[in-house]
Motif scaffolding. Structure first.
Motif, PDB file in Angstrom:
ATOM      1  N   MET A  16      -3.979   7.981  10.013  1.00  0.00           N
ATOM      2  CA  MET A  16      -4.717   7.984   8.746  1.00  0.00           C
ATOM      3  C   MET A  16      -5.954   8.869   8.802  1.00  0.00           C
ATOM      4  N   LYS A  82       0.289  -0.659   6.316  1.00  0.00           N
ATOM      5  CA  LYS A  82      -0.412   0.444   5.671  1.00  0.00           C
ATOM      6  C   LYS A  82      -1.874   0.109   5.387  1.00  0.00           C
ATOM      7  N   SER A  83      -2.140  -1.174   5.084  1.00  0.00           N
ATOM      8  CA  SER A  83      -3.512  -1.585   4.763  1.00  0.00           C
ATOM      9  C   SER A  83      -4.450  -1.389   5.947  1.00  0.00           C
ATOM     10  N   ILE A  86      -5.520   2.199   5.903  1.00  0.00           N
ATOM     11  CA  ILE A  86      -6.333   2.486   4.715  1.00  0.00           C
ATOM     12  C   ILE A  86      -7.767   2.028   4.904  1.00  0.00           C
TER      13      ILE A  86
END
Length: 408
Positions: A16, A82-83, A86
């Motif tokens: 990320m 995914k969090s 993020i």
């Protein structure tokens, strides 16, 4: 340092942060949870097959490593969501104080202080973690070396010790003790990195939250006072009175409105990040508290043998586990105590000199800061000193109960 410490097992959110991840990191991200499940099944199989052969403390040993395996599974599966990426992307690119260094002296000063505290805390935690991991594996290896386990003259009746006990159909650790020792060192290293690296990164994240709250408090203390003094002449009963009245003029009220707007937005920015942090890491912290509840009493039980090998192996792990619980709870508690101090800072603003528009904004701001900021476990239990005290008290009670069972 944090990147090097957490990178091998995918804890560092490089994907990320526009970093190219090596294949071995991608492999562990995908297969790390599977490895944890396989190890846990082997530990349970060991208990089922040998619970009648081994002593009370060996059962406790397997239970401790099983709890650590469950905790590792909870940590290693988190980067696959995914969090997780993020929130770290938001932290590094948006929330970190280094992104605000050009916004004024308060931001720059607090950023330097938080960076210094983070640096020393990182060095200390990495050193203590590595020492604990080495000692956890060193005691069984030294015992095997003394008994001649790694020589050709090894006696078949020699008792072998392993840092992690597990067994599978067709695989007994005693028959493959060299391979098992190497695997155990790998499992211990992976467990250490997966657990401690996320805890370290969480604490560093909390340091930045504390820094933002301190910056907000200083900005509130720097609010200007009115420059103009309005004097009213009043005649009453043939007496002339002069009444002085301080108030912001129209230009100053516009300036105050901008300051208030920035402060309200800054407070909302902090609260939103704390809320996101609770939603992402709350379930993991709940599992961590459950481990502390069970693991601490079992570790105390193992140390109660007062045996040199048991103390050398479980003593550092006990100290690290308790220290981890204390440091996380105390540091997270600081967020709540700092946010409570915001109430006094907001109330100390010169609201009595403002116009009605700014006083309405002040009322909303004051209402918002009444709610204490807390990182919570699944939105229920605040992570703090009270939760820590309850866990330690319950762990000591369970330890006393288990100790009495052993003496009986």
């Amino acid at each position: 340092m944090v990147r090097l410490f957490s990178y091998p097992f995918g804890i560092w959110p490089g994907n990320m942060l526009d970093e190219k991840m090596p294949n071995f990191v991608k492999y562990f991200l995908k297969h790390g949870p599977i490895q944890a499940v396989i190890v846990f099944c082997g530990e349970i199989n060991y208990l089922v097959r040998r619970h009648k052969e081994v002593d009370f403390f060996t059962i406790g040993d397997v239970c401790i490593t099983s709890c650590l395996t469950v905790l590792t599974f909870a940590r290693v599966i988190l980067p696959n969501f995914k969090s997780y990426g993020i929130i770290w992307q938001k932290f590094f690119k948006t929330f970190h104080l280094r992104n605000f260094k050009n916004n004024g002296y308060n931001y720059k000063n607090i950023c330097l202080k938080m960076d210094t505290v983070s640096h020393y805390f990182t060095v200390l935690m990495i050193i203590c973690t590595m020492i604990g991991m080495v000692l956890f594996n060193l005691s069984p290896i030294c015992n095997n070396v003394v008994n001649g386990a790694y020589t050709k003259r090894r006696d078949e009746n020699t008792t072998l010790r392993f840092s992690v006990l597990y067994e599978y159909p067709g695989f007994k650790p005693e028959d493959h003790f060299i391979i098992t020792t190497i695997l155990n060192f790998y499992f211990s290293y992976a467990c250490t990195i997966c657990i401690c690296a996320i805890d370290l990164m969480l604490v560093l994240m909390v340091f930045q939250i504390i820094g933002h709250i301190e910056v907000l408090r200083r900005n509130l203390d720097d609010f200007p006072l009115p420059r103009d003094v309005i004097i009213f002449d009043i005649e009453s009963n043939n007496r002339r009175l002069e009444i002085s009245f301080e108030s912001f003029n129209a230009r100053e009220n516009d300036l105050i409105h901008n300051h208030l707007k920035d402060s309200v937005n800054h407070h909302r920015f902090i609260v939103n990040f704390v809320s996101e942090m609770s939603s992402v890491f709350g379930p993991m912290m709940g599992i961590n508290y459950l481990y502390q509840l069970v693991g601490c009493c079992l570790l105390l039980l193992e140390c109660s043998q007062l045996d040199t090998q048991a103390l050398a192996r479980f003593g550092p792990l006990t100290l690290i586990s308790v220290a981890q619980l204390v440091e996380i709870s105390v540091i997270f508690e600081v967020v709540g105590s700092m946010s409570e101090k915001l109430i006094d800072n907001v109330y100390s603003l010169p609201w009595q000199y403002m116009n009605m528009k700014n006083q309405r904004t002040m009322f909303i701001f004051f209402s918002n800061v009444q709610r204490t900021m807390h990182v919570t476990c699944m939105g229920v239990t605040p992570i703090g000193v009270q939760s820590m005290a309850a866990i330690l008290k319950t762990s000591f009670s369970y330890f006393t109960f288990l100790r009495s069972m052993d003496t009986q």
